[in-house]
Design a protein around this motif. Sequence first.
Motif, PDB file in Angstrom:
ATOM      1  N   TYR A   3     -10.863  60.019 -39.356  1.00 44.93           N
ATOM      2  CA  TYR A   3     -11.760  59.812 -38.217  1.00 44.93           C
ATOM      3  C   TYR A   3     -12.126  61.136 -37.539  1.00 44.93           C
ATOM      4  CZ  TYR A   3     -13.222  58.097 -33.605  1.00 44.93           C
ATOM      5  OH  TYR A   3     -13.905  57.855 -32.441  1.00 44.93           O
ATOM      6  N   PRO A  17     -10.390  51.074 -41.667  1.00 49.65           N
ATOM      7  CA  PRO A  17     -10.362  52.324 -40.895  1.00 49.65           C
ATOM      8  C   PRO A  17     -10.227  53.535 -41.803  1.00 49.65           C
ATOM      9  CG  PRO A  17      -8.916  50.681 -39.896  1.00 49.65           C
ATOM     10  CD  PRO A  17      -9.372  50.109 -41.206  1.00 49.65           C
ATOM     11  N   PRO A  70     -17.568  58.920 -38.070  1.00 47.62           N
ATOM     12  CA  PRO A  70     -16.386  59.612 -37.556  1.00 47.62           C
ATOM     13  C   PRO A  70     -16.606  60.190 -36.166  1.00 47.62           C
ATOM     14  CG  PRO A  70     -17.544  61.010 -39.100  1.00 47.62           C
ATOM     15  CD  PRO A  70     -18.227  59.679 -39.147  1.00 47.62           C
ATOM     16  N   LEU A  72      -8.612  55.585 -32.581  1.00 47.39           N
ATOM     17  CA  LEU A  72      -9.955  55.301 -33.097  1.00 47.39           C
ATOM     18  C   LEU A  72     -10.870  54.865 -31.954  1.00 47.39           C
ATOM     19  CD1 LEU A  72      -9.014  53.353 -36.349  1.00 47.39           C
ATOM     20  CD2 LEU A  72      -9.285  55.818 -36.007  1.00 47.39           C
TER      21      LEU A  72
END
Length: 718
Positions: free
Chosen positions: A280, A645, A210, A666
Amino acid sequence: MPAHVPEPAPLAPTTPATPATGADVHDVHDVRGDDVPGEAGGGPLARERSHLSASRAALRAMREDVESLDIRDVTANWVNAQILERQIEDRIKALADLSDTPLFFGRLDYLHPPGAEEAEGAGGGRFYIGRRHVHDADGDPMVVDWRAPVSQPFYRASRQDPMDVALRRRFGYTGGDLTAYEDEHLSDPTETAVTSRLLQREIERPRVGPMRDIVATIQPEQDEIVRSGLSDSVCVQGGPGTGKTAVGLHRVAYLLYAHRERLARTGTLVVGPNRSFLHYIEQVLPALGELAVGQATVDDLVAHVEVRGTDDARAALVKGDARMAEVLRRALYAHVRPPTEPVVVVRGSRRWRVPAYELEELVRQLLDRDIRYGAAREALPQRIAHAVLVQMERAGEAPDDRVQDAVARNGAVKAAVKAVWPAVDPAKLVLRLLADPEFLAEHAAGLLDEDERKAVLWAKPARSVRSAKWSAADAVLIDEATDLIRRTPSLGHVVLDEAQDLSPMQYRAVGRRCTTGSATVLGDLAQGTTPWATRSWEEALGHLGKRDAVVEELTAGFRVPTDVIAYASRLLPHIAPGLTPVASIRDNPGFFSVRPAGGDGGGDVLAACRELLAREGSVGLIAADARIPELARALAEAGLGYVAPGEETTSGTRLTLVPASLAKGLEYDYVVLDEPRAVVDGEPDERTGLRRLYVALTRAVSGLIVTHAAPLPEQLLP
């Protein structure tokens, strides 16, 4: 007491083997820091390691002190006990010592010791700057929180304005071990200012998993935004790799430090585009010791009904238009009917009559006040009761508040309110608008044309709220209607990321959550990929209700390599004319390659993935959504493990298969971009497709390989 280890002797001159950087650099891999000449009792690196060990021991003692608290005799009841236990648990979590996260990353030596208040009670002129405050057994700070006023010069001091700092020291780590340091003598006019090697190394460090915090690398222009006041709303326009998301998250952390009690009462929230994005970024704030910040998508905020349907682009565009707010307001207040009959209240042997014209005046007054529909409906019986009490007083009675409340609850009053100002269910209101052509036409007159009305009407009207196949845009309309009826609670601060993709109605939904608070809006106009993408920040901030927000632009790219951002910027004239391209300031140019593929391109994609997996760091394979199943099969057959993801936090797998629609926000060390033409063609129009491609091209931190069998979009050609 000074918060430092014993003062070391003057540093030895930089050795000729050390590249000239304008700063003294000592790295244990190049220089034996423990044996620097002139250092008694070990070199400066050894002393800094000793301070790190002592600071970790002090943090451990702080945590143990909290763990040993006995609250059995300090709480009045079990509710208070549970609340206190939860607070203690949160405090223990906030004091966790993360083995792979440096406890401090810098040091400031002041020419003149700051005042006690500014220095959090510390004396002396040396301060270690870290992610959280750490003190010793006497209460003297060993590490100062990066958000404290005394820490600010670490980010903003320069040779032009040293801010009374004699020396700024940066530390380098390998894993959790302190292995290097670098000094800048800011008050020395003979020293040349150049980019810090440790700073560059930290910016370019490979990542796996992350997003991590950037607290050690915040730049002056970023720090200015981070430390903006709580009352200030800020909009940050930033291209790929400029750190806008990190700036927004660190601003929340700073505000919680500076205004903790207030925000503890009002709350804070981070709003992201999707769940993958929230997964994330979810570790950034906990790493800074902040555990109380909520995270949600816009869909989460407006989840009044189950979303089971979808809209075509035309319907979604109209439903997301701000004009729908006025359509809903008209439809709601159309339920208010002029009274035609008087209200007769019977109390004992007396009858009290409020004529229709007087009721009409009470209704008009409430409408003129422009308060929520539900609040006005609740006020109407009290207004009617007050009119009755006036008559009672004229008749010589002496009624009090209890009598007024009793009259307001009288059956005749309740019946009158129900007839004049009926209760309205927001979902049923929206259902009728979308299912009844005449009802919609009546309240959209002058706002929506016939084609727009046809676009939003359901082809097969639902019979009930429960059976309706609501879309995401419908849920936003219901949220708007809900707020027209009863006020949405406001938070103290909201961070809205990837804001360029929100519709005006979605902006209104977020704005309702911070009407009495402030907002940090983050986005990039060039990355808007929805049909209703934001055209200007001024317009968007108006819909959000933050017209006075300051718009800041970040143009320095810290993450995306120079060649990659230059290649992606070929699209800017076609997707965001006039927007300033990002200028990469990285020393490391990164890795970039465009490779025509043979056959269907599958073999070359797999070869590119294998090539990048041989390097250190994360790898993202980004492709048009329609190609994801085919690529998933190819990866499985080739024995290449991958995750989706958002799953990076729970898996050691370094390859992520990313649909282009989820790539926004991302970041991966290396990216393989499959078939740019397919990414463009996967969108409803070319401009949106080119914006989607721009997003996909700029997800790489260290390297990008573009593979294609079909011709590249002409906009990418030189």
